[in-house]
Design a protein around this motif. Sequence first.
Motif, PDB file in Angstrom:
ATOM      1  N   ILE A   1       1.008  -1.588  -0.195  1.00  0.00           N
ATOM      2  CA  ILE A   1       0.318  -0.389   0.016  1.00  0.00           C
ATOM      3  C   ILE A   1       0.929   1.139  -0.007  1.00  0.00           C
ATOM      4  O   ILE A   1       0.460   1.670  -0.782  1.00  0.00           O
ATOM      5  N   GLU A   2       1.779   1.464   1.113  1.00  0.00           N
ATOM      6  CA  GLU A   2       3.315   2.597   0.669  1.00  0.00           C
ATOM      7  C   GLU A   2       3.505   2.371  -0.357  1.00  0.00           C
ATOM      8  O   GLU A   2       3.443   3.687  -0.206  1.00  0.00           O
ATOM      9  N   ILE A   3       3.661   1.751  -1.286  1.00  0.00           N
ATOM     10  CA  ILE A   3       4.404   2.198  -2.227  1.00  0.00           C
ATOM     11  C   ILE A   3       3.305   2.062  -3.827  1.00  0.00           C
ATOM     12  O   ILE A   3       4.144   2.972  -4.804  1.00  0.00           O
ATOM     13  N   GLY A   4       2.237   2.450  -3.195  1.00  0.00           N
ATOM     14  CA  GLY A   4       1.035   2.614  -4.366  1.00  0.00           C
ATOM     15  C   GLY A   4       0.076   1.673  -4.973  1.00  0.00           C
ATOM     16  O   GLY A   4      -0.979   2.296  -5.365  1.00  0.00           O
ATOM     17  N   TYR A   5       0.398   0.896  -4.465  1.00  0.00           N
ATOM     18  CA  TYR A   5      -0.809  -0.514  -4.507  1.00  0.00           C
ATOM     19  C   TYR A   5      -2.859  -0.073  -3.805  1.00  0.00           C
ATOM     20  O   TYR A   5      -2.564   0.439  -2.883  1.00  0.00           O
TER      21      TYR A   5
ATOM     22  N   THR B   1      11.052   5.278  -9.783  1.00  0.00           N
ATOM     23  CA  THR B   1      10.507   5.873  -9.941  1.00  0.00           C
ATOM     24  C   THR B   1       9.797   6.526  -8.247  1.00  0.00           C
ATOM     25  O   THR B   1      10.129   5.931  -6.778  1.00  0.00           O
ATOM     26  N   VAL B   2       9.128   8.166  -8.336  1.00  0.00           N
ATOM     27  CA  VAL B   2       8.691   7.911  -6.638  1.00  0.00           C
ATOM     28  C   VAL B   2       7.421   8.231  -6.754  1.00  0.00           C
ATOM     29  O   VAL B   2       6.484   7.965  -8.004  1.00  0.00           O
ATOM     30  N   LEU B   3       6.512   8.115  -6.033  1.00  0.00           N
ATOM     31  CA  LEU B   3       4.905   8.826  -5.873  1.00  0.00           C
ATOM     32  C   LEU B   3       4.584   9.912  -6.075  1.00  0.00           C
ATOM     33  O   LEU B   3       5.203  10.787  -5.738  1.00  0.00           O
TER      34      LEU B   3
ATOM     35  N   ARG C   1       5.611   4.899 -11.634  1.00  0.00           N
ATOM     36  CA  ARG C   1       4.965   4.945 -10.644  1.00  0.00           C
ATOM     37  C   ARG C   1       3.942   3.636 -11.062  1.00  0.00           C
ATOM     38  O   ARG C   1       3.935   2.472 -10.870  1.00  0.00           O
ATOM     39  N   GLY C   2       2.898   4.082 -11.959  1.00  0.00           N
ATOM     40  CA  GLY C   2       1.914   3.294 -11.710  1.00  0.00           C
ATOM     41  C   GLY C   2       1.791   2.597 -12.941  1.00  0.00           C
ATOM     42  O   GLY C   2       2.006   1.185 -12.388  1.00  0.00           O
TER      43      GLY C   2
END
Length: 573
Positions: free
Chosen positions: A480-484, A571-573, A550-551
């Motif tokens: 979740i922290e990396i973007g999911y 990549t960055v969020l 990131r996506g």
Amino acid sequence: MAVKLGEMLIKAGLLTPQKLQEALEYQKSNGGKLGFNLVKLSFVKEEDITRVLSQQYGVPAINLAKIEIEESVVKLIPSEVAQKYLIMPVSRTGATLTIAMMDPTNVFAMDDIKFMTGYNVEPVVASEVAIKDSIDRYYGSVHALELKKVMDEIASEEQADQNLELLEEEEDVDLAKLEAATEEAPVVRLVNLILTDSIKRGASDIHIEPYEKDFRVRFRIDGVLYEIMQPPMKLRDAITSRIKIMAKLDISEKRLPQDGRIKIKMKLQGKNREMDYRVSVLPTLFGEKIVLRLLDKENLMLDMTRLGFEQESLDKFEKAIFKPYGMVLVTGPTGSGKTNTLYSSISRVNTPETNIMTAEDPVEFNLHGINQVQMKEQIGLNFAAALRSFLRQDPNIILVGEIRDFETAEIAVKAALTGHLVLSTLHTNDAPSTINRLMNMGIEPYLVATSVHLIAAQRLVRRLCKDCKEEIAMPQQALIEIGYSPEDAKQVKLYKGKGCPTCNNTGYKGRVGLYEVMEIADSVREMILTGASSIELKNKAQEEGMISLRGSGLRKIKAGLTTVEEVVRETVL
């Protein structure tokens, strides 16, 4: 032993006669031993072969991958002997040396080792794959052994010593002697081996670096640098000069940077290959650092569907490059694959009806049907001068290697507004910040808004090795922290490469692109005219359906193509 092993496996119920026959036919055409091919074809597992051999010979089996062998034990058996008999020293206890073998009945090997080391030999069974992996791990690959032989030959040659004694005197180099030294067989062979080894390992760059007390060679493989060897310091000038002669550079000039090119023909895996190396020489504190970029046409991927674009991003990109005019920009740091994307784009639109002109520094690959111009700053042929000239050459499509200054940007924008399709690159972190970069160069917002049709930012991440990737677990909170999203975090399967001979034990083989494709829609155009910031433009583009870098990375992880570490690194969020 080949059929015998097959019979053992059939008897143990681990292999069918049909599969054995298939493996033997594969072995005929591809070479290698039967056990290795059975594992490669996934007909049997490595541990099954080890277990069967252990039962057959009444000798204990060993898992070499889980054992750390002491350096003193490895040194007891020369690498050539380990390769010849396919054995690996494992441990020494008193007067007994334990060695891992695939065939413990090979008395010739055991007698040789007993005579050579003076120790009693006790065999244990390991699979061929495991022994080869250990030999590569502790001794280096077969090609590394060849390099070692050349190094030993160089070290023992007194002639090389005599020729190179004067080379420490930087200001007073005898060019005749230096040229003679570069023609010495070991130096020529060593440079040739470095060039060919880089191709065999799939390197993209070779770094040859002098320091105060050592001299090293590194290869960049899948974006990461690995140290390959450390030639003797006394060969520093001879190796440097050999490469400079091959690249048609001035060996007497050691104070200024130089650029050149090496073209070689070589036979690799039975095929004739033509290789191109771009050479850059830079004077450093302790000598000249050389970087060679490998330009391999076979690795140039011109099929856009295989670069790594998500389907919706590819549709937008193709729509933009098929427009009759406007500007398409590709952004990203050096080594992120921008050139490959641009070459793929112009190959896609290259038809007999179009006149395509490119200004490049340097021209990396020659493409049929495209007029390519090499920049020469020293005589005034820069991107701006080339662009002005192009506009008098009736072009349909113009490719500018890089927009570096206001002059180039201004001409490119004018060309895009007067009926030409302009493709180019910039160095920016993401697609939205490219807009602000152009305006900071001095281009008016209304010109940027009307000329730019699409911006693609890209990065390259290492691709998981297909032969050794395995599923791993990771806490949902970390995902979740990396973007999911919480839902995706529950479902996504993660993989990691455990390392195998195919990927040189790195777990990665090849690379795949991450793409952020920002279409300049009317809503984004209005925001550019009102002076919106990069963050505001990014939020608007994502509302319009843009997939961020990131996506794109998260999708690649979900598809099992790469790892979380690779995506987070790039990549960055």
